[in-house]
Design an enzyme around this catalytic site. Structure first.
Site, PDB file in Angstrom:
ATOM      1  N   GLY A 151       0.283  -0.650  -0.318  1.00  0.00           N
ATOM      2  CA  GLY A 151      -0.124   0.241  -0.077  1.00  0.00           C
ATOM      3  C   GLY A 151       0.503   1.283  -0.068  1.00  0.00           C
ATOM      4  O   GLY A 151       2.127   1.182   0.392  1.00  0.00           O
TER       5      GLY A 151
ATOM      6  N   GLN B 242       2.998   9.951   1.400  1.00  0.00           N
ATOM      7  CA  GLN B 242       4.273   9.333   1.179  1.00  0.00           C
ATOM      8  C   GLN B 242       4.889   9.998  -0.052  1.00  0.00           C
ATOM      9  O   GLN B 242       5.962   9.390  -0.067  1.00  0.00           O
ATOM     10  CB  GLN B 242       4.232   7.678   1.360  1.00  0.00           C
ATOM     11  CG  GLN B 242       3.096   7.241   2.472  1.00  0.00           C
ATOM     12  CD  GLN B 242       3.451   5.783   2.315  1.00  0.00           C
ATOM     13  OE1 GLN B 242       2.301   4.740   2.369  1.00  0.00           O
ATOM     14  NE2 GLN B 242       4.408   4.980   3.000  1.00  0.00           N
TER      15      GLN B 242
ATOM     16  N   CYS C   7       6.370  -0.480   6.261  1.00  0.00           N
ATOM     17  CA  CYS C   7       5.739   0.769   6.181  1.00  0.00           C
ATOM     18  C   CYS C   7       6.741   1.077   4.929  1.00  0.00           C
ATOM     19  O   CYS C   7       8.477   1.343   5.480  1.00  0.00           O
ATOM     20  CB  CYS C   7       5.176   2.012   7.234  1.00  0.00           C
ATOM     21  SG  CYS C   7       4.731   3.741   6.134  1.00  0.00           S
ATOM     22  N   LEU C   8       7.037   1.504   3.982  1.00  0.00           N
ATOM     23  CA  LEU C   8       8.026   2.345   3.191  1.00  0.00           C
ATOM     24  C   LEU C   8       8.527   3.347   3.495  1.00  0.00           C
ATOM     25  O   LEU C   8       9.496   3.664   3.040  1.00  0.00           O
ATOM     26  CB  LEU C   8       7.418   2.153   1.692  1.00  0.00           C
ATOM     27  CG  LEU C   8       6.223   0.568   1.206  1.00  0.00           C
ATOM     28  CD1 LEU C   8       5.627   0.898   0.102  1.00  0.00           C
ATOM     29  CD2 LEU C   8       7.871   0.256   0.669  1.00  0.00           C
TER      30      LEU C   8
ATOM     31  N   HIS D  18      -3.582   0.797   7.353  1.00  0.00           N
ATOM     32  CA  HIS D  18      -2.799   1.699   7.773  1.00  0.00           C
ATOM     33  C   HIS D  18      -3.117   2.791   7.113  1.00  0.00           C
ATOM     34  O   HIS D  18      -2.291   3.855   7.141  1.00  0.00           O
ATOM     35  CB  HIS D  18      -1.593   0.584   7.271  1.00  0.00           C
ATOM     36  CG  HIS D  18      -0.343   1.127   7.360  1.00  0.00           C
ATOM     37  ND1 HIS D  18       0.554   1.103   8.045  1.00  0.00           N
ATOM     38  CD2 HIS D  18       0.300   1.479   6.271  1.00  0.00           C
ATOM     39  CE1 HIS D  18       1.912   0.863   7.752  1.00  0.00           C
ATOM     40  NE2 HIS D  18       1.414   2.214   6.882  1.00  0.00           N
ATOM     41  N   GLU D  19      -3.307   2.330   5.738  1.00  0.00           N
ATOM     42  CA  GLU D  19      -3.136   4.054   4.591  1.00  0.00           C
ATOM     43  C   GLU D  19      -3.996   4.716   4.715  1.00  0.00           C
ATOM     44  O   GLU D  19      -3.466   6.048   4.167  1.00  0.00           O
ATOM     45  CB  GLU D  19      -2.869   3.247   2.955  1.00  0.00           C
ATOM     46  CG  GLU D  19      -2.250   1.915   2.734  1.00  0.00           C
ATOM     47  CD  GLU D  19      -1.347   2.387   2.595  1.00  0.00           C
ATOM     48  OE1 GLU D  19      -0.751   3.450   2.808  1.00  0.00           O
ATOM     49  OE2 GLU D  19      -0.334   1.504   2.752  1.00  0.00           O
TER      50      GLU D  19
ATOM     51  N   HIS E 139      -2.462   7.749   7.299  1.00  0.00           N
ATOM     52  CA  HIS E 139      -1.457   8.151   6.570  1.00  0.00           C
ATOM     53  C   HIS E 139      -2.218  10.322   6.053  1.00  0.00           C
ATOM     54  O   HIS E 139      -1.501  10.320   6.764  1.00  0.00           O
ATOM     55  CB  HIS E 139      -1.026   7.726   5.490  1.00  0.00           C
ATOM     56  CG  HIS E 139       0.622   6.944   5.295  1.00  0.00           C
ATOM     57  ND1 HIS E 139       0.782   6.699   6.006  1.00  0.00           N
ATOM     58  CD2 HIS E 139       0.562   5.783   5.471  1.00  0.00           C
ATOM     59  CE1 HIS E 139       2.056   5.776   6.500  1.00  0.00           C
ATOM     60  NE2 HIS E 139       1.771   5.072   6.153  1.00  0.00           N
TER      61      HIS E 139
HETATM   62 ZN    ZN Z   1       3.057   3.522   6.103  1.00  0.00          ZN
END
Ligand code: ZN
Length: 164
Positions: free
Chosen positions: A46, A51, A90-91, A132-133, A136
């Site tokens: 995701g 991000q 998380c990226l 999670h997304e 953000h």
């Molecule tokens: Zn993340």
């Protein structure tokens, strides 16, 4: 399409509340296409627009049921059930993983890239990714749900245990 740079924890973009998308134009489509390419390249499940430095309510989530990314514009979690506890990363926080508890089943309402409203209900990893997304987009990171980042040994042990 073009790869976008993924910002890391500490970048101001990751703590901002993102603004809703109001225009479903070619600029949005370009962002979505770029995010998809960036996500595939990063091998993630995701990615949210902040991000890649864009403060808009846009994210992509890997939908396990269709084995494809679903584009969520202005997403809202409208129902949740049960509980799951599992590994999350998380990226924007590379190399850090924690055990996080999330709802097991989630219903999300969002718009597609043309502004059409739809709803999706998913469980397991996809439900986890929805949570999670969408977080953000309100400036929150998964590490806020834990006080313990796994050590390399703990991560290894967790992965081995899951494979058994
Ligand atoms: Zn993340």
């Amino acid at each position: 399409m073009a790869l976008r740079n993924i910002v890391l924890q500490g970048d101001a973009c990751l703590s901002k509340v993102c603004r809703p998308v109001t225009e479903f134009n070619s600029r949005l489509h370009q962002l979505l296409d770029d995010m998809r390419e960036t996500l595939i390249e990063a091998n993630g499940a995701g990615l949210a627009a902040p991000q890649v430095g864009v403060l808009r309510r846009v994210c992509l989530v890997l939908d396990e049921e269709n084995d494809d990314f679903v584009e969520l514009i202005n997403p809202e979690i409208i129902d949740q059930q049960g509980e799951q506890t599992g590994l999350e990363g998380c990226l924007s926080i590379p190399g850090q993983y924690a055990i996080v508890t999330r709802p097991n089943r989630v219903r999300v309402r969002a718009q597609d890239r043309n502004g059409k409203t739809f709803e999706l209900e998913r469980e397991g990893l996809t439900a986890r990714a929805f949570c999670h997304e969408t977080e953000h987009l309100d400036g929150h990171l998964f590490v806020e749900h834990t006080d313990h980042i796994l050590t390399d040994e703990e991560l290894q042990a967790y992965i081995e245990q899951e494979e058994e």
